[in-house]
Design an enzyme around this catalytic site. Structure first.
Site, PDB file in Angstrom:
ATOM      1  N   TYR A  99      -2.295  -0.904  10.451  1.00  0.00           N
ATOM      2  CA  TYR A  99      -2.239  -1.034   9.260  1.00  0.00           C
ATOM      3  C   TYR A  99      -0.994  -0.556   8.576  1.00  0.00           C
ATOM      4  O   TYR A  99      -0.171  -1.213   7.904  1.00  0.00           O
ATOM      5  CB  TYR A  99      -3.350  -0.233   8.414  1.00  0.00           C
ATOM      6  CG  TYR A  99      -3.630  -0.496   6.838  1.00  0.00           C
ATOM      7  CD1 TYR A  99      -4.283  -1.813   6.526  1.00  0.00           C
ATOM      8  CD2 TYR A  99      -2.972   0.367   5.952  1.00  0.00           C
ATOM      9  CE1 TYR A  99      -4.690  -1.891   5.030  1.00  0.00           C
ATOM     10  CE2 TYR A  99      -3.201   0.237   4.550  1.00  0.00           C
ATOM     11  CZ  TYR A  99      -3.718  -0.816   3.954  1.00  0.00           C
ATOM     12  OH  TYR A  99      -4.071  -1.265   2.746  1.00  0.00           O
ATOM     13  N   SER A 113       0.762  -1.311  -0.120  1.00  0.00           N
ATOM     14  CA  SER A 113      -0.100   0.005  -0.178  1.00  0.00           C
ATOM     15  C   SER A 113       1.095   1.246  -0.124  1.00  0.00           C
ATOM     16  O   SER A 113       2.077   1.191   0.374  1.00  0.00           O
ATOM     17  CB  SER A 113      -0.765   0.068   1.294  1.00  0.00           C
ATOM     18  OG  SER A 113      -1.336   1.146   1.353  1.00  0.00           O
TER      19      SER A 113
HETATM   20  N1  LIG Z   1      -8.473  -0.861  -1.751  1.00  0.00           N
HETATM   21  C1  LIG Z   1      -7.434   0.043  -1.744  1.00  0.00           C
HETATM   22  O1  LIG Z   1      -7.406   1.282  -1.773  1.00  0.00           O
HETATM   23  C2  LIG Z   1      -6.010  -0.411  -1.422  1.00  0.00           C
HETATM   24  C3  LIG Z   1      -4.939   0.248  -1.395  1.00  0.00           C
HETATM   25  C4  LIG Z   1      -3.772  -0.256  -0.993  1.00  0.00           C
HETATM   26  C5  LIG Z   1      -3.527  -1.529  -0.521  1.00  0.00           C
HETATM   27  N2  LIG Z   1      -4.829  -2.245  -0.726  1.00  0.00           N
HETATM   28  C6  LIG Z   1      -4.567  -3.622  -0.323  1.00  0.00           C
HETATM   29  O2  LIG Z   1      -5.070  -4.604  -1.292  1.00  0.00           O
HETATM   30  C7  LIG Z   1      -5.533  -5.742  -0.500  1.00  0.00           C
HETATM   31  C8  LIG Z   1      -6.830  -6.186  -0.922  1.00  0.00           C
HETATM   32  O3  LIG Z   1      -7.706  -4.971  -0.536  1.00  0.00           O
HETATM   33  P1  LIG Z   1      -9.218  -4.666  -1.000  1.00  0.00           P
HETATM   34  O4  LIG Z   1      -9.312  -3.351  -0.999  1.00  0.00           O
HETATM   35  O5  LIG Z   1      -9.549  -5.748  -2.341  1.00  0.00           O
HETATM   36  O6  LIG Z   1     -10.128  -5.412   0.218  1.00  0.00           O
HETATM   37  P2  LIG Z   1     -11.438  -6.125   0.144  1.00  0.00           P
HETATM   38  O7  LIG Z   1     -11.879  -6.013   1.484  1.00  0.00           O
HETATM   39  O8  LIG Z   1     -12.374  -5.902  -1.080  1.00  0.00           O
HETATM   40  O9  LIG Z   1     -10.852  -7.679   0.000  1.00  0.00           O
HETATM   41  C9  LIG Z   1     -10.173  -8.173   1.148  1.00  0.00           C
HETATM   42  C10 LIG Z   1     -10.276  -9.760   1.160  1.00  0.00           C
HETATM   43  O10 LIG Z   1      -9.235 -10.433   2.081  1.00  0.00           O
HETATM   44  C11 LIG Z   1     -10.225 -11.410   2.701  1.00  0.00           C
HETATM   45  N3  LIG Z   1      -9.712 -11.612   4.093  1.00  0.00           N
HETATM   46  C12 LIG Z   1      -9.607 -10.814   5.173  1.00  0.00           C
HETATM   47  N4  LIG Z   1      -9.235 -11.476   6.100  1.00  0.00           N
HETATM   48  C13 LIG Z   1      -8.590 -12.581   5.708  1.00  0.00           C
HETATM   49  C14 LIG Z   1      -8.054 -13.508   6.200  1.00  0.00           C
HETATM   50  N5  LIG Z   1      -7.778 -13.775   7.552  1.00  0.00           N
HETATM   51  N6  LIG Z   1      -7.646 -14.651   5.300  1.00  0.00           N
HETATM   52  C15 LIG Z   1      -7.919 -14.751   3.931  1.00  0.00           C
HETATM   53  N7  LIG Z   1      -8.719 -13.778   3.563  1.00  0.00           N
HETATM   54  C16 LIG Z   1      -9.212 -12.699   4.494  1.00  0.00           C
HETATM   55  C17 LIG Z   1     -11.755 -10.866   2.755  1.00  0.00           C
HETATM   56  O11 LIG Z   1     -12.652 -11.950   2.936  1.00  0.00           O
HETATM   57  C18 LIG Z   1     -11.735 -10.077   1.341  1.00  0.00           C
HETATM   58  O12 LIG Z   1     -12.293 -10.965   0.326  1.00  0.00           O
HETATM   59  C19 LIG Z   1      -5.368  -5.608   0.904  1.00  0.00           C
HETATM   60  O13 LIG Z   1      -3.846  -6.023   1.407  1.00  0.00           O
HETATM   61  C20 LIG Z   1      -5.317  -3.922   1.172  1.00  0.00           C
HETATM   62  O14 LIG Z   1      -4.531  -3.588   2.124  1.00  0.00           O
HETATM   63  C21 LIG Z   1      -5.900  -1.788  -0.888  1.00  0.00           C
END
Ligand SMILES: NC(=O)c1ccc[n+]([C@@H]2O[C@H](COP(=O)([O-])OP(=O)(O)OC[C@H]3O[C@@H](n4cnc5c(N)ncnc54)[C@H](O)[C@@H]3O)[C@@H](O)[C@H]2O)c1
Length: 258
Positions: A153, A140
């Site tokens: 985080y 991130s």
């Molecule tokens: N959305 C953003 O703006 C953004 C930006 C930078 C980084 N990220 C990173 O991208 C990744 C995905 O985020 P997203 O935005 O798609 O989120 P999201 O909430 O849409 O999806 C996250 C998924 O992770 C799963 N999850 C949560 N805890 C878990 C566990 N213990 N074991 C297995 N699965 C688990 C959830 O069930 C969900 O399906 C994360 O690591 C997040 O930190 C997101």
């Protein structure tokens, strides 16, 4: 030895039942890879794998909670070796430290830092044996800079960079690379939820959170698209990136250029 053109590669994506993970599963599946769509939420993973299968892609479902060591260890004996590991599972909690439930703080570190490390540990022996592997962490922008109320985080995401650098050194003698994508905001359920949480924490409207907090630090003022992430992953998997290891690939609309 595996090469990119003569073998069907197998990619395991964690947290692939939603958001970025689901989009990456679709992108890699469409490119002809066997995709193991894993998630804590089995139903969500099945939905994504089902959509891929309908498109004629090779997709499998795996119930995998990245905080569960036994489930992680089982990945080492998966019926087909994992060539590409995408550590994507994640969650967020927004609160000042004094109001942060201790168990929630620990959970974020487990999911975002310990889980990815333990999964890498599980898949590395076969990657080394095949002399091919790509470990890609979804970090991130918060792996590089901080924001208030996100201490767990930010700590976990900064940690994954250090972990990746150490592992890149440990795997340098093989065609194995370890890298971290650092996107700023991507419109997914995780971010939609955060917008509401931040609005409450800062006493702002949701539009103000989007414009004054999320997009404000980004000179390009736009959310990062799934295609940008998918294209970066394609590059990291390719031969052209075989010497790119231990790196952070930053997609931040110029945030950290200031
Ligand atoms: N959305 C953003 O703006 C953004 C930006 C930078 C980084 N990220 C990173 O991208 C990744 C995905 O985020 P997203 O935005 O798609 O989120 P999201 O909430 O849409 O999806 C996250 C998924 O992770 C799963 N999850 C949560 N805890 C878990 C566990 N213990 N074991 C297995 N699965 C688990 C959830 O069930 C969900 O399906 C994360 O690591 C997040 O930190 C997101």
């Amino acid at each position: 030895m595996k090469t990119l053109c003569d073998t069907t590669l197998t990619a395991l994506i964690t947290g692939a039942g939603s958001g970025i993970g689901a989009a990456l599963a679709k992108s890699l599946g469409s490119a002809g890879m066997r995709v193991v769509v894993s998630d804590l939420n089995l139903q969500a993973a099945e939905q994504v794998a089902g959509e891929l299968q309908e498109l004629g892609c090779l997709a499998e479902t795996l119930e995998l909670d990245v905080t569960q060591q036994r489930q992680i260890d089982a990945v080492a004996d998966y019926h087909t070796p994992i060539d590409i590991l995408i550590n994507n599972a994640g969650l967020q909690h927004v609160a000042r430290l004094e109001a942060f439930p201790p168990e929630q703080w620990r959970l974020l570190i487990e999911v975002l830092l310990v889980g990815p490390a333990m999964l890498a540990r599980a898949v590395l022996p076969s990657m080394k044996q095949n002399n091919f592997g790509r470990i890609i962490n979804i970090g991130s922008i918060h792996a590089l800079v901080a924001s208030p109320f996100k201490s767990a985080y930010v700590a976990a995401k900064h940690g994954i960079l250090g972990f990746s650098k150490a592992l890149a050194l440990e795997t340098a003698e093989f065609d194995v690379t370890v890298n971290t994508l650092c996107p700023s905001y991507v419109k997914t359920p995780l971010v939609e939820h955060q917008i509401a949480q931040q609005a409450q924490e800062h006493g702002m409207s949701e539009d103000e959170v989007i414009n004054k907090i999320m997009l404000e630090p980004m000179p390009k003022k736009s959310f990062i698209d799934m295609d940008e992430l998918a294209g970066t992953i394609d590059y990291l998997i390719s031969d052209a990136a075989k010497n790119v290891t231990g790196q952070s690939i930053v997609l931040d609309g110029g945030w950290t250029a200031r």
